[in-house]
Design an enzyme around this catalytic site. Structure first.
Site, mmCIF file in Angstrom:
data_model
loop_
_atom_site.group_PDB
_atom_site.id
_atom_site.type_symbol
_atom_site.label_atom_id
_atom_site.label_comp_id
_atom_site.label_asym_id
_atom_site.label_seq_id
_atom_site.Cartn_x
_atom_site.Cartn_y
_atom_site.Cartn_z
ATOM 1 N N CYS A 2 7.006 -13.707 -11.196
ATOM 2 C CA CYS A 2 7.699 -14.936 -10.828
ATOM 3 C C CYS A 2 8.350 -14.770 -9.454
ATOM 4 O O CYS A 2 8.983 -13.759 -9.171
ATOM 5 C CB CYS A 2 8.755 -15.367 -11.823
ATOM 6 N N ARG A 27 3.509 -13.061 -6.478
ATOM 7 C CA ARG A 27 4.300 -12.566 -7.608
ATOM 8 C C ARG A 27 3.897 -13.204 -8.923
ATOM 9 O O ARG A 27 4.299 -12.747 -9.994
ATOM 10 C CB ARG A 27 5.788 -12.828 -7.360
ATOM 11 N N TRP A 78 4.728 -16.248 -13.410
ATOM 12 C CA TRP A 78 3.821 -15.378 -14.164
ATOM 13 C C TRP A 78 4.318 -15.485 -15.604
ATOM 14 O O TRP A 78 5.417 -15.038 -15.931
ATOM 15 C CB TRP A 78 3.905 -13.945 -13.659
ATOM 16 N N ASN A 104 13.409 -15.692 -13.414
ATOM 17 C CA ASN A 104 12.438 -14.594 -13.409
ATOM 18 C C ASN A 104 12.965 -13.554 -14.388
ATOM 19 O O ASN A 104 14.131 -13.184 -14.308
ATOM 20 C CB ASN A 104 12.345 -14.003 -11.999
ATOM 21 N N GLY A 105 12.131 -13.095 -15.311
ATOM 22 C CA GLY A 105 12.566 -12.084 -16.276
ATOM 23 C C GLY A 105 12.361 -12.571 -17.698
ATOM 24 O O GLY A 105 11.601 -13.511 -17.939
ATOM 25 N N GLU A 495 -8.376 5.507 -8.816
ATOM 26 C CA GLU A 495 -7.941 4.393 -7.975
ATOM 27 C C GLU A 495 -9.122 3.469 -7.650
ATOM 28 O O GLU A 495 -8.993 2.246 -7.679
ATOM 29 C CB GLU A 495 -7.287 4.951 -6.697
ATOM 30 N N LYS A 499 -9.223 -0.521 -8.763
ATOM 31 C CA LYS A 499 -9.435 -1.614 -7.808
ATOM 32 C C LYS A 499 -10.588 -2.511 -8.267
ATOM 33 O O LYS A 499 -10.511 -3.725 -8.198
ATOM 34 C CB LYS A 499 -9.762 -1.061 -6.413
ATOM 35 N N GLU A 502 -9.576 -4.610 -11.405
ATOM 36 C CA GLU A 502 -8.625 -5.705 -11.210
ATOM 37 C C GLU A 502 -9.169 -6.806 -10.306
ATOM 38 O O GLU A 502 -8.801 -7.962 -10.457
ATOM 39 C CB GLU A 502 -7.273 -5.197 -10.701
ATOM 40 N N HIS A 518 -18.405 16.010 -21.417
ATOM 41 C CA HIS A 518 -17.722 16.039 -22.715
ATOM 42 C C HIS A 518 -17.713 14.666 -23.384
ATOM 43 O O HIS A 518 -16.962 14.444 -24.323
ATOM 44 C CB HIS A 518 -16.295 16.570 -22.536
ATOM 45 N N LYS A 621 2.006 -9.402 -8.556
ATOM 46 C CA LYS A 621 2.257 -8.275 -7.667
ATOM 47 C C LYS A 621 3.411 -7.401 -8.145
ATOM 48 O O LYS A 621 3.348 -6.190 -8.094
ATOM 49 C CB LYS A 621 2.567 -8.824 -6.279
HETATM 50 C C1 F6R Z 1 -2.949 -2.109 -8.332
HETATM 51 C C2 F6R Z 1 -1.534 -2.387 -8.200
HETATM 52 C C3 F6R Z 1 -0.625 -2.006 -9.301
HETATM 53 C C4 F6R Z 1 0.710 -1.464 -8.750
HETATM 54 C C5 F6R Z 1 1.681 -1.203 -9.898
HETATM 55 C C6 F6R Z 1 2.991 -0.596 -9.408
HETATM 56 O O1 F6R Z 1 -3.665 -2.475 -7.204
HETATM 57 O O2 F6R Z 1 -1.100 -2.941 -7.218
HETATM 58 O O3 F6R Z 1 -1.217 -1.098 -10.158
HETATM 59 O O4 F6R Z 1 0.459 -0.300 -8.040
HETATM 60 O O5 F6R Z 1 1.951 -2.398 -10.571
HETATM 61 O O6 F6R Z 1 3.636 -1.456 -8.516
HETATM 62 P P1 F6R Z 1 4.806 -0.926 -7.606
HETATM 63 O O7 F6R Z 1 4.245 0.056 -6.647
HETATM 64 O O8 F6R Z 1 5.353 -2.146 -6.935
HETATM 65 O O9 F6R Z 1 5.809 -0.273 -8.515
#
Ligand code: F6R
Length: 626
Positions: A2, A27, A78, A104-105, A495, A499, A502, A518, A621
Site C-alpha cells: 500500500c 507498493r 495491496w 497501510n498495514g 536469484e 526473477k 516473479e 540427489h 515492492k
Molecule cells: C524480488 C524482490 C523481493 C525483495 C524482498 C525483500 O525481486 O524484490 O524478493 O527482495 O521482498 O525486500 P527488501 O529488500 O525491501 O526487504
C-alpha cells in the site's frame, strides 16, 4: 504494501496526490483511491485495478469540483482484508460522510472493533479492517469536540485516541470535511515520512511521492501522530507528548524516480547498476586500501568481540546474504549463518551480546526482517542494517547502518538493490577482517582494488546483452527453466530463478549443482533449458571442474545448456548450447557480473510473454505485513 500520500497547501491537491500515487504504485496496485476536502464536502473516488482506472474514472465522471480542493489523501492498495474491489478500495469514509481514512498495514483487532461498532448501529460498506478506523475516528472526533477540542488539533487528538485502541501494524491518514487545511497521520510498524515544503506539507509512505516538490523530509518514530497544515508539522506520541522528528535531506534526484526513456523501470534500474555500485563504494575505500564505514556506529572493540554473525533478509536480499556468507566467513573466519527473516525468530536462535545480526533490506520496511531484528535486539545481539532507504524503520531501529547508494528502486523486481547489497556485504566483510587482523591479508588488500574495477566490468556486461535478449525471446515458450551453480554461483542460481518466477510466471528453480543428482535431475527432459553459472577456472579450479561435470550430466539427459562463463574459459565450450560471456572476475565477486544476464533474461522473457515487467501480478515492492 500500500502506498499512501497526503497533501495540504495552497495548490490543488488532486494532481499532487495522483502524481505521488504514480510514484508509489510499485507498493501495491490492486486498487487506488483519493479523498479531497472541498467546499464543506468530502469528494472521494476509488477504483479496483491500477491507478489508470482511477484516473479514467476521475476524467470521465461528472465534475464534482474534486480537482479544486487543496487538502487531500490518496492510496494505492495491496489487498490484505477484503478482495481487490471498488468497495474495498481506500479511502473509507465514516457513516456520517465527514471523515475519510486510508491505511497501510493490518489492524489485528478489527473483528472485535467492528462488532462493537455494529452494535452501535454502524453499517459497514466494505470487508476491510480499515473501515473500523474511519468510524472510530468520527466517533472520537465527536467526543473530542464535546470536550472543547477544535479545528486541526481535534483531528490529531481523535486520531491519537483511535491509534491507542488499534493493534497490529498501521499507517493511517485522515481528513475531515469540517477541517480543511489539515491531514493527520498515525504510524505504528508501517512507514510514514513527512515532506516539508513552503506553505505546504506532505505525508507519504516514502519520499519518492513528494521528491519533485521538496527534498526536506522528517522521519517519524514508532507510535506517533503527525498533523500537517500549510503552516506547520506537529508530531506527538500516541499519548500526546510532543516529539521532535528527525529532519533529513533527500539527495536522490527527482528524475531518478522516472523511467528516463526506458520501456520499464526494471530496464532502467538494470542499466543503472554500474553507477549504483560506484556510488555505494564512493568514499568507503581509501587509497591505501582501508575500508571506511562512517555510518557503522559500532566501535572497533564491538567488532572485535563478534564471535558469530547471522544475516537475516527476504527474497533477493536474502540471496545477497547467501553470497555474503562465503565472503565474510572466508575473510574474517567468523561463523556466519544466513536465514530467511520470516523464519528466524520462530526457531529461537542462539544470540547474545557478541552476535552480530546483519539485516539486509532495500526498502527498510519489510516486516519479516523488522521482526527478526527486533527479536535479535531483545536477545541483546547487535544489529547492523544494510539498507537503501533513508528514514525507513529498519535502519532506525538498528544499532548501526550501512546505506547502499542505489537510488530509488521502483520496479517490483529487485536488481540494482541486489548488486549494491552485495557491495555493502563485501565492505562489511573486509572492514571486519581489517579491524580484527586477518589471515588472508594480501587477498583482502587485492579485493579492495578489484571492487574498484567493478563498475567498468558491469558496463562491459551490459554492453554485451543483445544475445541474451535474443535467447530470451527464444525461451519465452519454455515450460520451465532450471538454474545451477556452486559456491557463490548457487545463490546467483536462486536469484535467477526467483526473477524468472516473479516476472515471467514460469516454473523456475535454482539448485546447488551438486544436489541435482540427489533428485532434481529428474525434472530434466529433452530440451529443458538449464542455466549454468560457472565460476572462474582461476583460483578455485576444483569448483570449476566440478560444475563442468555437472553441465555434462544435465546435457546427457537432454538439457539445453545455457552457460555463463568468464572470458577465456574454453573448457565449457563443448558443453554449452548457448554461451554467455562475462569479464574475468575473482570468484567471490563474480555474482556482481553473473547476475546481470539473468536479470536481462527474465525481464525479456516476461515482456515477450506480454507481462507487466514493473508490476508483476500478486506482488508489491515493500512487504509490510508478516
Ligand atoms: C524480488 C524482490 C523481493 C525483495 C524482498 C525483500 O525481486 O524484490 O524478493 O527482495 O521482498 O525486500 P527488501 O529488500 O525491501 O526487504
Amino acid at each position: 504494501m500500500c502506498g499512501i500520500v497526503g497533501y495540504v497547501g495552497n495548490r490543488p491537491a488532486l494532481s499532487i496526490v495522483l502524481d505521488g500515487l504514480r510514484r508509489l504504485e510499485y507498493r501495491g496496485y490492486d486498487s487506488a483511491g483519493v479523498a479531497i476536502v472541498g467546499d464543506d464536502a468530502l469528494l472521494t473516488e476509488k477504483k479496483a485495478g491500477k491507478l489508470a482506472n482511477l484516473e479514467k474514472a476521475l476524467t470521465e465522471g461528472p465534475d464534482t469540483g474534486i480537482a479544486a480542493g487543496t487538502t487531500g489523501i490518496g492510496h494505492t492498495r495491496w489487498a490484505t482484508h477484503g478482495g481487490p474491489t471498488d468497495r474495498n478500495a481506500h479511502p473509507h469514509v465514516s457513516q456520517d460522510g465527514r471523515v475519510a481514512v486510508i491505511h497501510n498495514g493490518i489492524i489485528e483487532n478489527f473483528a472485535r472493533l467492528r462488532a462493537e461498532l455494529e452494535a452501535l448501529g454502524i453499517e459497514f460498506r466494505s470487508d476491510t479492517d480499515t473501515e473500523v478506523a474511519a468510524h472510530l475516528l468520527a466517533l472520537e472526533l465527536d467526543v473530542v469536540r464535546t470536550e472543547g477540542g477544535q479545528g486541526a488539533q481535534a483531528l490529531a487528538e481523535a486520531l491519537r485516541r483511535v491509534s491507542r485502541r488499534l493493534e497490529g501494524a498501521f499507517t493511517l491518514l485522515a481528513v475531515d470535511t469540517a477541517i480543511p487545511g489539515a491531514v493527520a497521520g498515525a504510524r505504528r510498524n508501517s512507514p510514514l515520512v513527512v515532506g516539508r515544503g513552503v506553505g505546504e506539507n506532505y505525508l507519504a509512505s516514502d519520499v519518492s511521492a513528494f521528491i519533485e516538490h521538496t527534498r526536506e523530509a522528517v522521519e517519524l518514530g514508532q507510535d506517533q501522530v503527525v498533523l500537517i497544515t500549510p503552516e506547520g508539522i506537529e508530531i506527538t506520541g500516541f499519548d500526546g507528548t510532543p516529539v521532535e522528528g528527525r529532519p533529513f535531506h533527500i539527495d536522490w534526484d527527482a528524475s531518478a524516480a522516472e523511467k528516463g526513456g526506458y520501456d520499464y523501470f526494471m530496464l532502467k534500474e538494470i542499466a543503472e547498476q554500474p553507477q549504483a555500485v560506484a556510488d555505494t563504494l564512493l568514499g568507503r575505500l581509501t587509497e591505501t586500501g582501508e575500508i571506511v564505514l562512517d555510518e557503522v556506529r559500532l566501535t572497533e572493540q564491538d567488532l572485535r568481540d563478534v564471535d558469530k554473525i547471522f544475516i537475516v533478509a527476504c527474497g533477493t536480499a536474502y540471496h545477497s546474504g547467501l553470497v555474503a556468507k562465503y565472503a565474510i566467513e572466508h575473510w574474517t573466519r567468523i561463523p556466519c549463518e544466513v536465514e530467511t527473516a520470516s523464519e528466524f525468530r520462530y526457531r529461537d536462535p542462539v544470540l547474545d551480546r557478541s552476535t552480530l545480526v546483519i539485516a539486509i533490506s532495500q526498502s527498510g520496511e519489510t516486516m519479516d526482517t523488522l521482526m527478526a531484528l527486533r527479536h535479535a535486539k531483545e536477545q541483546k545481539a547487535r544489529v547492523l542494517a544494510i539498507c537503501n532507504t533513508n528514514g525507513s524503520t529498519i535502519p532506525r531501529e538498528s544499532d548501526a547502518v550501512l546505506y547502499t547508494h542505489g537510488g530509488p528502486e521502483v520496479a517490483v523486481a529487485s536488481t540494482k538493490a541486489f548488486l549494491t547489497q552485495l557491495v555493502a556485504c563485501y565492505l562489511i566483510g573486509l572492514h571486519l577482517a581489517q579491524v580484527r587482523g586477518i589471515k588472508y591479508a594480501d587477498e583482502v588488500g587485492a579485493v579492495v582494488g578489484q571492487l574498484q574495477e567493478m563498475p567498468d566490468k558491469l558496463r562491459t556486461v551490459l554492453e554485451s546483452m543483445e544475445p541474451v535478449r535474443k535467447l530470451a525471446r527464444d525461451l519465452a515458450s519454455a515450460q520451465q527453466v532450471l538454474f545451477i551453480g556452486r559456491h557463490v554461483g548457487y545463490p546467483v542460481a536462486l536469484e535467477g530463478a526467483l526473477k524468472l518466477k516473479e516476472l515471467a510466471y514460469m516454473h523456475a528453480e535454482g539448485f546447488a549443482a551438486g544436489e541435482l543428482k540427489h533428485g532434481p535431475i529428474a525434472l530434466i527432459d529433452q530440451g529443458t533449458p538449464v542455466v549454468c553459472i560457472v565460476p572462474s577456472p582461476a583460483g578455485r579450479g576444483v569448483l570449476h571442474d566440478k560444475i563442468v561435470s555437472n553441465i555434462q550430466e544435465v546435457r546427457a539427459r537432454g538439457a539445453r545448456t545455457i552457460v555463463i562463463a568468464e572470458e577465456g574459459d574454453e573448457a565449457v565450450v563443448p558443453y554449452a548450447d548457448e554461451l554467455i560471456r562475462v569479464p574475468r572476475t575473482p570468484t567471490l565477486l563474480a555474482p556482481l557480473v553473473t547476475t546481470i544476464p539473468l536479470q536481462v533474461l527474465s525481464c525479456e522473457i516476461a515482456s515477450s510473454r506480454g507481462h507487466d515487467v514493473d508490476q508483476p501480478r500478486n506482488l508489491a515492492k515493500s512487504v509490510t505485513v508478516e
